[in-house]
Design a protein around this motif. Structure first.
Motif, mmCIF file in Angstrom:
data_model
loop_
_atom_site.group_PDB
_atom_site.id
_atom_site.type_symbol
_atom_site.label_atom_id
_atom_site.label_comp_id
_atom_site.label_asym_id
_atom_site.label_seq_id
_atom_site.Cartn_x
_atom_site.Cartn_y
_atom_site.Cartn_z
ATOM 1 N N TRP A 232 0.828 -1.200 0.000
ATOM 2 C CA TRP A 232 0.000 0.000 0.000
ATOM 3 C C TRP A 232 0.864 1.252 0.000
ATOM 4 N N GLN A 233 0.444 2.247 -0.752
ATOM 5 C CA GLN A 233 1.202 3.493 -0.823
ATOM 6 C C GLN A 233 1.166 4.248 0.494
ATOM 7 N N GLU A 234 -0.022 4.423 1.067
ATOM 8 C CA GLU A 234 -0.163 5.251 2.257
ATOM 9 C C GLU A 234 0.355 4.514 3.496
ATOM 10 N N LYS A 235 0.948 5.252 4.417
ATOM 11 C CA LYS A 235 1.538 4.646 5.612
ATOM 12 C C LYS A 235 1.486 5.662 6.751
ATOM 13 N N PRO A 236 1.114 5.212 7.959
ATOM 14 C CA PRO A 236 0.634 3.874 8.286
ATOM 15 C C PRO A 236 -0.873 3.756 8.060
ATOM 16 N N VAL A 237 -1.359 2.509 8.014
ATOM 17 C CA VAL A 237 -2.789 2.212 7.979
ATOM 18 C C VAL A 237 -3.097 1.373 9.212
ATOM 19 N N LEU A 238 -4.029 1.838 10.014
ATOM 20 C CA LEU A 238 -4.351 1.165 11.268
ATOM 21 C C LEU A 238 -5.413 0.091 11.049
ATOM 22 N N SER A 239 -5.346 -0.961 11.840
ATOM 23 C CA SER A 239 -6.308 -2.063 11.735
ATOM 24 C C SER A 239 -7.456 -1.846 12.711
ATOM 25 N N ALA A 240 -8.660 -2.192 12.269
ATOM 26 C CA ALA A 240 -9.855 -1.824 13.024
ATOM 27 C C ALA A 240 -10.367 -2.874 13.988
ATOM 28 N N ALA A 241 -10.058 -4.172 13.804
ATOM 29 C CA ALA A 241 -10.877 -5.121 14.551
ATOM 30 C C ALA A 241 -10.219 -6.412 15.011
ATOM 31 N N ASP A 335 3.203 13.927 -1.026
ATOM 32 C CA ASP A 335 3.727 15.168 -1.580
ATOM 33 C C ASP A 335 5.217 14.987 -1.903
ATOM 34 N N PRO A 336 5.578 14.962 -3.193
ATOM 35 C CA PRO A 336 6.984 14.735 -3.535
ATOM 36 C C PRO A 336 7.892 15.907 -3.190
ATOM 37 N N TYR A 341 3.445 12.578 3.793
ATOM 38 C CA TYR A 341 2.002 12.420 3.605
ATOM 39 C C TYR A 341 1.317 13.558 4.362
ATOM 40 N N PRO A 342 0.907 14.612 3.688
ATOM 41 C CA PRO A 342 0.363 15.779 4.395
ATOM 42 C C PRO A 342 -1.018 15.553 4.990
ATOM 43 N N ARG A 343 -1.608 14.369 4.713
ATOM 44 C CA ARG A 343 -2.946 14.084 5.232
ATOM 45 C C ARG A 343 -2.943 12.939 6.239
ATOM 46 N N ILE A 344 -1.776 12.469 6.645
ATOM 47 C CA ILE A 344 -1.669 11.374 7.608
ATOM 48 C C ILE A 344 -0.739 11.778 8.739
ATOM 49 N N PRO A 345 -1.233 12.020 9.956
ATOM 50 C CA PRO A 345 -2.657 12.041 10.262
ATOM 51 C C PRO A 345 -3.296 13.371 9.880
ATOM 52 N N SER A 346 -4.613 13.334 9.702
ATOM 53 C CA SER A 346 -5.398 14.547 9.503
ATOM 54 C C SER A 346 -5.994 14.981 10.837
#
Length: 517
Positions: A232-241, A335-336, A341-346
């Motif tokens: 996956w490109q975006e990092k990190p991705v949290l797990s929900a369950a 953002d290169p 990642y300017p939106r992680i975290p938002s």
């Protein structure tokens, strides 16, 4: 002997023998085991976690089916963007047609009753209105809090009742079921046939022979951080369950030559990170009703928050038509120039009036060591540090390291859109829009959250796992979330339908094979 780092070969002797071995005891594993047993097979069903249910038991328990299979096929084809072969999708659509009768039969054996309702699919694509949904609403003498005290969240939406129907059917058949039992490696013969596997329970390992076939129904990789980083490109991705889905089946299948598909695609949204490291799951935002464009959102449903990036600017429709599926996607931007990642975290922002609307967090887990419930008034979460509070825009900006002028401009623009009744930037449904203007203000960091993955080994319409050249790996099958058919857009309740349709096909086909000796 530790088989983790060594490719498994046929042992000189087997510790145990079965006709079919099923790995993973969620909906798909349970259905696979039931079907294989009913076809005359001697079945072993294993689950590596101490409790059954996997991520299935965390679901809403609403299983999609279709009475019009041609329109269902057209919808599935439209949502897959050419990533899944037509014969696989058509077989899936045809299998969905039979689910009311099949689930109804399972329910009768446990004295449970199903409910059927019309439920159009999530996107306005050809065939979207061909679908309905099955839930288990009546189940005498069943109490989720007693039977599954380790499960929280969506149990109110019937996921536990549906799993109890399957678990009872497995028990009634006397299927050999073992918990806290891990599948380590698949065992193949020189011709590439899967002949069995090594299993581990505690410190003991066994060689288990699968005379007819082996079914991998052990879920995806939402709890495996390395696989998420790689695919996956975006990092990190949290797990929900659920922390049991660590890609075991994907690795085992790849080890014997399986090709992979849909590895980029996960079903997810956005949510909070719990500040206590002993609580390992993200908390998704309250699930508001899905809607169809241009504005099919319910007029009585308000979304009290907006989401801002690290500069204090809004960048997304916070209430996309099926936000539980694609809510995370606007956060993927890299953002290169800043190399970040300017939106992680938002930053999620809401005000005092929105705080009073409802509990904004939705807690979900299948874990006997987890314990957390979101408060109805959202104030406990302020004390815990999941949310922050600010008495002014200046204080809100300071807490979030934002430029006050930029933040004020974002709030002013949003509030103007609300008064006008139109989100001119991102087309959020007008009926959901509420101003953010009444202090105190509340805020929290928001991250991409995965509910479950869709990627895994490629499979045929017969649920056979295929190698990289599209050839079946003999005697090896997949069911459920492991290598899902969904490759671009997900359909709510679709993975549950896959568990039943794919589990039935895999169980029957594995049991129909002649024993390999």
């Amino acid at each position: 002997m530790n088989m983790k780092g060594k490719k498994s070969e046929i042992p000189s002797s087997w510790d145990e023998e079965f006709d079919i071995v099923v790995v993973g005891f969620g909906y798909a594993g349970g259905v696979s085991a039931i079907e294989a047993h009913d076809e005359g097979g001697k079945v072993l069903l294993i689950e590596k976690m101490p409790d059954p249910g996997g991520i299935s038991i965390c679901s809403g328990g609403s299983v999609r089916f279709a009475r019009d299979t041609e329109n269902a096929f057209q919808y599935l084809k439209a949502t897959n963007a050419g990533t899944t072969p037509d014969d696989v999708l058509r077989t899936f659509a045809e299998g969905m047609r039979d689910l009311p009768e099949y689930i109804g039969d399972l329910a009768k054996k446990t004295k449970a009753k199903l409910t059927i309702k019309k439920a159009p699919a999530n996107y306005p694509l050809p065939g979207y209105d061909a679908f309905e949904a099955i839930t288990i609403r009546e189940f005498p003498d069943f109490d989720a809090a007693v039977d599954y005290p380790h499960v929280s969240g969506l149990m109110r939406a019937d996921g536990t009742r549906l799993f109890k129907v399957i678990e009872n059917n497995v028990a009634q058949r006397g299927i050999d079921t073992r918990l806290s039992t891990e599948a380590a490696r698949l065992i193949t013969n020189p011709g590439g046939e899967v002949c069995g596997l090594t299993i581990r329970s505690g410190s003991r390992e066994k060689f288990v022979k699968a005379r007819r076939g082996l079914i991998l129904a052990c879920g995806g990789f939402e709890a495996d951080e390395e696989m998420k980083r790689q695919y996956w490109q975006e990092k990190p991705v949290l797990s929900a369950a659920f922390k049991g889905n660590t890609g075991d089946g994907i690795r085992m299948a790849a080890d014997v030559g399986a090709g992979l598909w849909h590895m980029w695609h996960y079903h997810g949204s956005y949510g909070f990170k719990h500040p206590d490291p002993s609580y390992p799951y993200a908390v998704r935002l309250k699930r508001l009703p899905d809607w169809l464009p241009p504005d099919g959102a319910r007029k009585d449903v308000k979304m009290g928050w907006i989401i801002l990036d690290k500069t204090g600017k809004r960048y997304m429709n916070e209430y996309a038509p099926y936000v539980q599926d694609t809510g995370h996607r606007p956060m993927q931007f890299y953002d290169p120039i800043t190399q970040s990642y300017p939106r992680i975290p938002s930053r999620l922002i809401f005000d005092e009036e929105a705080r009073k609307l409802y509990a904004i967090g939705s807690v979900t887990y299948n874990d006997r060591n987890a314990s957390f419930n979101w408060s109805q008034d959202n104030l406990k979460e302020v004390d815990l540090g999941i949310l922050g509070r600010a008495d002014s825009v200046a204080e809100l900006a300071a807490h979030n390291c934002l430029d006050e002028g930029v933040l004020q401009a974002s709030l002013d623009q949003w509030n103007a859109f609300c008064r006008k009744g139109e989100d001119e930037d991102f087309r959020r449904p007008p009926s959901s829009m509420v101003e953010v203007k009444t202090p105190p203000f509340y805020f929290g960091e928001i991250w991409p959250v995965v509910s479950n993955t869709q990627g895994g080994p490629i499979h045929s319409a017969n649920q056979e796992i295929l190698n990289s050249f599209g050839e079946p790996i003999p005697r090896l099958y997949a069911a459920g979330e492991l290598g899902s058919v969904f490759g671009h857009l997900y359909m709510s309740g679709g993975n549950l339908a896959e568990c039943f349709v794919g589990g039935r096909i895999a169980g029957r086909n594995a049991a129909s094979l002649p024993a390999w000796d």
